[in-house]
Scaffold this motif. Structure first.
Motif, PDB file in Angstrom:
ATOM      1  N   LYS A  68       0.823  -1.204   0.000  1.00 44.80           N
ATOM      2  CA  LYS A  68       0.000   0.000   0.000  1.00 44.80           C
ATOM      3  C   LYS A  68       0.859   1.257   0.000  1.00 44.80           C
ATOM      4  O   LYS A  68       1.929   1.313   0.603  1.00 44.80           O
ATOM      5  CB  LYS A  68      -0.955   0.007   1.190  1.00 44.80           C
ATOM      6  CG  LYS A  68      -0.288  -0.019   2.554  1.00 44.80           C
ATOM      7  CD  LYS A  68      -1.340  -0.071   3.647  1.00 44.80           C
ATOM      8  CE  LYS A  68      -0.699  -0.077   5.034  1.00 44.80           C
ATOM      9  NZ  LYS A  68      -1.721  -0.096   6.088  1.00 44.80           N
ATOM     10  N   ARG A  69       0.389   2.260  -0.663  1.00 43.23           N
ATOM     11  CA  ARG A  69       1.116   3.506  -0.867  1.00 43.23           C
ATOM     12  C   ARG A  69       1.508   4.168   0.448  1.00 43.23           C
ATOM     13  O   ARG A  69       2.593   4.754   0.557  1.00 43.23           O
ATOM     14  CB  ARG A  69       0.241   4.467  -1.680  1.00 43.23           C
ATOM     15  CG  ARG A  69       0.932   5.771  -2.068  1.00 43.23           C
ATOM     16  CD  ARG A  69      -0.066   6.751  -2.610  1.00 43.23           C
ATOM     17  NE  ARG A  69      -1.081   7.077  -1.603  1.00 43.23           N
ATOM     18  CZ  ARG A  69      -2.096   7.901  -1.819  1.00 43.23           C
ATOM     19  NH1 ARG A  69      -2.266   8.431  -3.010  1.00 43.23           N
ATOM     20  NH2 ARG A  69      -2.957   8.171  -0.854  1.00 43.23           N
ATOM     21  N   SER A  70       0.633   4.074   1.450  1.00 46.31           N
ATOM     22  CA  SER A  70       0.884   4.785   2.700  1.00 46.31           C
ATOM     23  C   SER A  70       2.172   4.337   3.384  1.00 46.31           C
ATOM     24  O   SER A  70       2.813   5.119   4.091  1.00 46.31           O
ATOM     25  CB  SER A  70      -0.297   4.622   3.659  1.00 46.31           C
ATOM     26  OG  SER A  70      -0.515   3.257   3.966  1.00 46.31           O
ATOM     27  N   PHE A  72       4.930   3.719   1.909  1.00 47.99           N
ATOM     28  CA  PHE A  72       6.005   4.444   1.243  1.00 47.99           C
ATOM     29  C   PHE A  72       6.021   5.923   1.646  1.00 47.99           C
ATOM     30  O   PHE A  72       7.018   6.610   1.433  1.00 47.99           O
ATOM     31  CB  PHE A  72       5.856   4.335  -0.270  1.00 47.99           C
ATOM     32  CG  PHE A  72       6.107   2.960  -0.812  1.00 47.99           C
ATOM     33  CD1 PHE A  72       7.313   2.628  -1.408  1.00 47.99           C
ATOM     34  CD2 PHE A  72       5.135   1.968  -0.723  1.00 47.99           C
ATOM     35  CE1 PHE A  72       7.554   1.363  -1.902  1.00 47.99           C
ATOM     36  CE2 PHE A  72       5.360   0.698  -1.221  1.00 47.99           C
ATOM     37  CZ  PHE A  72       6.570   0.392  -1.805  1.00 47.99           C
ATOM     38  N   GLU A  73       4.930   6.405   2.223  1.00 47.92           N
ATOM     39  CA  GLU A  73       4.852   7.803   2.620  1.00 47.92           C
ATOM     40  C   GLU A  73       5.456   8.041   3.994  1.00 47.92           C
ATOM     41  O   GLU A  73       5.739   9.182   4.363  1.00 47.92           O
ATOM     42  CB  GLU A  73       3.395   8.268   2.587  1.00 47.92           C
ATOM     43  CG  GLU A  73       2.809   8.288   1.173  1.00 47.92           C
ATOM     44  CD  GLU A  73       1.327   8.584   1.153  1.00 47.92           C
ATOM     45  OE1 GLU A  73       0.689   8.516   2.231  1.00 47.92           O
ATOM     46  OE2 GLU A  73       0.808   8.881   0.068  1.00 47.92           O
ATOM     47  N   GLY A  78       9.356   4.229   4.289  1.00 44.93           N
ATOM     48  CA  GLY A  78       9.308   4.506   2.855  1.00 44.93           C
ATOM     49  C   GLY A  78      10.670   4.456   2.208  1.00 44.93           C
ATOM     50  O   GLY A  78      10.825   3.960   1.088  1.00 44.93           O
ATOM     51  N   ARG A  82      11.589   1.786  -0.775  1.00 51.86           N
ATOM     52  CA  ARG A  82      12.099   2.189  -2.094  1.00 51.86           C
ATOM     53  C   ARG A  82      13.472   1.585  -2.371  1.00 51.86           C
ATOM     54  O   ARG A  82      13.739   1.145  -3.501  1.00 51.86           O
ATOM     55  CB  ARG A  82      12.148   3.708  -2.177  1.00 51.86           C
ATOM     56  CG  ARG A  82      10.776   4.370  -2.294  1.00 51.86           C
ATOM     57  CD  ARG A  82      10.887   5.852  -2.543  1.00 51.86           C
ATOM     58  NE  ARG A  82      11.392   6.555  -1.372  1.00 51.86           N
ATOM     59  CZ  ARG A  82      10.640   7.002  -0.381  1.00 51.86           C
ATOM     60  NH1 ARG A  82       9.331   6.821  -0.404  1.00 51.86           N
ATOM     61  NH2 ARG A  82      11.180   7.647   0.647  1.00 51.86           N
ATOM     62  N   PRO A  88       4.865   0.586  -4.790  1.00 50.92           N
ATOM     63  CA  PRO A  88       3.716   1.247  -4.141  1.00 50.92           C
ATOM     64  C   PRO A  88       2.451   1.086  -4.966  1.00 50.92           C
ATOM     65  O   PRO A  88       2.469   1.194  -6.193  1.00 50.92           O
ATOM     66  CB  PRO A  88       4.155   2.716  -4.070  1.00 50.92           C
ATOM     67  CG  PRO A  88       5.112   2.886  -5.201  1.00 50.92           C
ATOM     68  CD  PRO A  88       5.816   1.559  -5.365  1.00 50.92           C
ATOM     69  N   ASP A  90      -1.438   2.448  -5.434  1.00 49.76           N
ATOM     70  CA  ASP A  90      -2.474   3.446  -5.185  1.00 49.76           C
ATOM     71  C   ASP A  90      -3.760   2.919  -5.811  1.00 49.76           C
ATOM     72  O   ASP A  90      -3.790   2.615  -7.011  1.00 49.76           O
ATOM     73  CB  ASP A  90      -2.069   4.779  -5.827  1.00 49.76           C
ATOM     74  CG  ASP A  90      -3.043   5.908  -5.511  1.00 49.76           C
ATOM     75  OD1 ASP A  90      -4.244   5.623  -5.286  1.00 49.76           O
ATOM     76  OD2 ASP A  90      -2.617   7.068  -5.500  1.00 49.76           O
ATOM     77  N   ALA A  97       1.386   0.610 -10.575  1.00 52.09           N
ATOM     78  CA  ALA A  97       2.013  -0.531  -9.915  1.00 52.09           C
ATOM     79  C   ALA A  97       2.143  -1.696 -10.885  1.00 52.09           C
ATOM     80  O   ALA A  97       3.168  -2.405 -10.898  1.00 52.09           O
ATOM     81  CB  ALA A  97       1.195  -0.938  -8.694  1.00 52.09           C
ATOM     82  N   THR A 248      -6.133   4.248   0.946  1.00 52.34           N
ATOM     83  CA  THR A 248      -5.124   3.295   1.391  1.00 52.34           C
ATOM     84  C   THR A 248      -5.830   1.983   1.684  1.00 52.34           C
ATOM     85  O   THR A 248      -7.039   1.885   1.653  1.00 52.34           O
ATOM     86  CB  THR A 248      -4.407   3.790   2.663  1.00 52.34           C
ATOM     87  OG1 THR A 248      -5.365   3.966   3.686  1.00 52.34           O
ATOM     88  CG2 THR A 248      -3.693   5.089   2.390  1.00 52.34           C
TER      89      THR A 248
END
Length: 250
Positions: A68-70, A72-73, A78, A82, A88, A90, A97, A248
């Motif tokens: 999930k993107r969150s 990586f935030e 994150g 990476r 990630p 979204d 993705a 998310t």
């Protein structure tokens, strides 16, 4: 190369050993020793990807997971995600993705996907998204079914977490599914679901622990004497959770 990933693997291996987790890794020979492929795992807890990645170490493979993107935030997490070349996701732009997954497959990597997309509160398999099978069909690479059982007792949704030592964790890897000539994404995804149902049923049936008391039956499926919701009720709870957390996912 991939120094960060290997260091993180060692850290997790040390933590797992310190907690005395009892791993039972079955079918490790089914993870390709070389070349590209897709690993499709069930999703019952927040640490599923670490357990699958831990098992893949035995084949000296690093799995690039879709997450999930969150995650990586978050500043520290994150950065590590990476550096390890995880992907990630979204909800609103899933094609990004998917495209990144294709690029990694073209580089000969193993891509890890959770086709249920979100954690199953019933602990049983939910309907699958098409991404895992789609990657395999698009590049004609093996699709490897994987299930984890027991890891949800450590950290999962709805506030369930525990520092209990010596928790058994089963990781069961099935024979690779090779996309057939002319086989559609939906057909391969159906085959994947059947294969993972069989692996999960066996993993639950042979798990070397039982609930300690009635209040500890939460981690067992309803049809195995547990208090987890049935699939229909769990689906409602899942939709409510997604509505609460927006774009998310768990």
């Amino acid at each position: 190369m991939d120094r960060t990933y290997r260091v993180v693997n060692r850290i997790f291996a040390t933590l797992f050993a310190a907690m005395g987790y009892r791993f039972d890794v079955r079918g490790i020979e089914h993870i390709p020793a070389t070349g590209a492929g897709v690993l499709a795992g069930n999703h019952i807890g927040f640490l599923d990807f670490t357990f699958i990645g831990y098992a893949a170490r035995e084949r000296d493979r690093l799995v690039r997971f879709m997450a999930k993107r969150s995650v990586f935030e978050a500043r520290l997490a994150g950065w590590f995600m990476r550096k390890m070349r995880h992907i990630p996701v979204d909800r609103r732009q899933g094609w990004r993705a998917y495209r990144q997954g294709l690029r990694l497959i073209d580089e000969g990597e193993l891509v890890g996907v959770f086709p249920e997309a979100t954690i199953s509160r019933s602990w049983l398999l939910k309907p699958f998204k098409r991404g895992a099978a789609g990657l395999a069909v698009s590049r004609q690479v093996p699709l490897v079914p994987v299930v984890v059982w027991g890891g949800h007792r450590i950290y999962t949704v709805d506030g369930h977490r525990s520092l209990r030592r010596r928790v058994p964790i089963t990781v069961s890897i099935g024979e690779p599914l090779i996309p057939g000539e002319g086989e559609s994404i939906d057909e391969l995804s159906a085959r994947l679901h059947i294969a993972m149902e069989g692996l999960l049923d066996e993993a639950i049936g042979t798990y070397p622990a039982t609930p300690r008391n009635d209040s500890d039956r939460w981690w067992m499926p309803h049809d195995r004497g547990g208090t987890a919701p049935d699939r229909e009720t769990a689906a409602i709870l899942d939709r409510e959770a997604v509505a609460r957390i927006g774009d998310t996912f768990e």
